[in-house]
Design a protein around this motif. Sequence first.
Motif, PDB file in Angstrom:
ATOM      1  N   LEU A 102       0.861  -1.290   0.075  1.00 58.10           N
ATOM      2  CA  LEU A 102      -0.084  -0.001   0.182  1.00 58.10           C
ATOM      3  C   LEU A 102       0.807   1.274   0.077  1.00 58.10           C
ATOM      4  O   LEU A 102       0.624   2.319  -0.698  1.00 58.10           O
ATOM      5  CB  LEU A 102      -0.912   0.058   1.184  1.00 58.10           C
ATOM      6  N   GLU A 103       2.194   1.274   0.639  1.00 54.49           N
ATOM      7  CA  GLU A 103       3.019   2.337   0.796  1.00 54.49           C
ATOM      8  C   GLU A 103       3.422   2.637  -0.785  1.00 54.49           C
ATOM      9  O   GLU A 103       3.764   3.952  -0.887  1.00 54.49           O
ATOM     10  CB  GLU A 103       4.045   2.233   1.766  1.00 54.49           C
ATOM     11  N   LEU A 104       3.775   1.671  -1.314  1.00 49.17           N
ATOM     12  CA  LEU A 104       4.166   1.631  -2.673  1.00 49.17           C
ATOM     13  C   LEU A 104       3.206   2.164  -3.777  1.00 49.17           C
ATOM     14  O   LEU A 104       3.598   2.042  -4.696  1.00 49.17           O
ATOM     15  CB  LEU A 104       4.896   0.437  -3.183  1.00 49.17           C
ATOM     16  N   GLY A 105       1.940   2.321  -3.108  1.00 54.58           N
ATOM     17  CA  GLY A 105       1.046   2.650  -4.185  1.00 54.58           C
ATOM     18  C   GLY A 105       0.407   1.436  -5.105  1.00 54.58           C
ATOM     19  O   GLY A 105      -0.386   1.646  -5.867  1.00 54.58           O
ATOM     20  N   LEU A 106       0.605   0.368  -4.666  1.00 55.43           N
ATOM     21  CA  LEU A 106       0.304  -1.072  -5.405  1.00 55.43           C
ATOM     22  C   LEU A 106      -1.159  -1.393  -4.864  1.00 55.43           C
ATOM     23  O   LEU A 106      -1.709  -1.266  -3.585  1.00 55.43           O
ATOM     24  CB  LEU A 106       1.003  -1.965  -4.949  1.00 55.43           C
ATOM     25  N   LEU A 107      -1.941  -1.613  -5.754  1.00 61.13           N
ATOM     26  CA  LEU A 107      -3.354  -2.013  -5.371  1.00 61.13           C
ATOM     27  C   LEU A 107      -3.477  -3.585  -4.775  1.00 61.13           C
ATOM     28  O   LEU A 107      -2.859  -4.511  -5.446  1.00 61.13           O
ATOM     29  CB  LEU A 107      -4.301  -1.823  -6.566  1.00 61.13           C
ATOM     30  N   VAL A 108      -4.139  -3.923  -3.880  1.00 63.24           N
ATOM     31  CA  VAL A 108      -4.239  -5.228  -2.880  1.00 63.24           C
ATOM     32  C   VAL A 108      -5.880  -5.909  -3.357  1.00 63.24           C
ATOM     33  O   VAL A 108      -6.581  -4.895  -2.806  1.00 63.24           O
ATOM     34  CB  VAL A 108      -4.114  -5.052  -1.653  1.00 63.24           C
ATOM     35  N   ASP A 109      -5.837  -6.879  -3.661  1.00 63.62           N
ATOM     36  CA  ASP A 109      -7.005  -7.527  -3.894  1.00 63.62           C
ATOM     37  C   ASP A 109      -7.857  -7.904  -2.789  1.00 63.62           C
ATOM     38  O   ASP A 109      -7.293  -8.532  -2.106  1.00 63.62           O
ATOM     39  CB  ASP A 109      -7.087  -8.833  -4.988  1.00 63.62           C
ATOM     40  N   ILE A 110      -8.959  -7.387  -2.490  1.00 59.36           N
ATOM     41  CA  ILE A 110      -9.714  -7.573  -1.226  1.00 59.36           C
ATOM     42  C   ILE A 110      -9.991  -9.091  -0.693  1.00 59.36           C
ATOM     43  O   ILE A 110      -9.859  -9.435   0.258  1.00 59.36           O
ATOM     44  CB  ILE A 110     -10.696  -6.565  -1.062  1.00 59.36           C
ATOM     45  N   ALA A 111     -10.509  -9.378  -1.933  1.00 60.22           N
ATOM     46  CA  ALA A 111     -10.858 -10.927  -1.703  1.00 60.22           C
ATOM     47  C   ALA A 111      -9.621 -11.845  -1.309  1.00 60.22           C
ATOM     48  O   ALA A 111      -9.708 -12.579  -0.622  1.00 60.22           O
ATOM     49  CB  ALA A 111     -11.656 -11.715  -3.015  1.00 60.22           C
ATOM     50  N   ALA A 112      -8.489 -11.746  -2.111  1.00 55.75           N
ATOM     51  CA  ALA A 112      -7.354 -12.449  -2.085  1.00 55.75           C
ATOM     52  C   ALA A 112      -6.753 -12.083  -0.696  1.00 55.75           C
ATOM     53  O   ALA A 112      -6.374 -13.032   0.172  1.00 55.75           O
ATOM     54  CB  ALA A 112      -6.347 -12.229  -2.866  1.00 55.75           C
ATOM     55  N   PHE A 113      -6.984 -10.886  -0.187  1.00 55.34           N
ATOM     56  CA  PHE A 113      -6.368 -10.522   1.165  1.00 55.34           C
ATOM     57  C   PHE A 113      -7.370 -11.078   2.232  1.00 55.34           C
ATOM     58  O   PHE A 113      -6.685 -11.627   3.334  1.00 55.34           O
ATOM     59  CB  PHE A 113      -6.664  -9.080   1.527  1.00 55.34           C
TER      60      PHE A 113
END
Length: 212
Positions: free
Chosen positions: A74-85
Amino acid sequence: MSETVYGLLGALGGALITAAGAYWGPLRVSAAARKAAANAEGRARREAETTRIILMRTTTRTWRDLLARTIQNLELGLLVDIAAFDEAVTTARNSAQSALDHALHDGIWIQQTGYGYPAAPSGPFGPDQLRVLTALGRLTHVTRAAVIRREPLDDDRAEALKRALDAADEARGELSAALLNRLEQIMGVTVIAGQASAPLLPDESAGDGPTG
């Protein structure tokens, strides 16, 4: 005394020795077998408790590291998939929860809800396990909120995540110290300058930063 009497006494002596051997021999063998069985049982108990201690450490570390990597993304500006998370967090959380629950085998009760008895954690670890669950749960909550937002972190949110991660690391550090103390008791580990002279736990070799 005649040779006949000497011979009779010799025969009686031999019979007594044979009889004594027949009586005491099995008793000695039985005592040795019981001792060996007791030693094996004690060793098995120590190994089982050691395994449970290692699992408490490694599963809470896995959960913590998953969240730390997500925060870094997140700090690097990358999107994280909520379902995978959510899937990854559920697996990590359940594994840690199970490891802490199995501490009951060693007489350690960890309060998980507002119900049950006793009302607070007990045993050689004190309340640290509960604090670990609370700290990791809080870190999960704020990290998930940041993932859902799908926006670059601003300074305030980044600082909030850092504080939550620091709190989780502190709680894990306290738990790790308690786990090491327990290993010292059951395995005779000698602690020198904060490190154990016995072989390190499996996850030590990779390093764990300041959390221990």
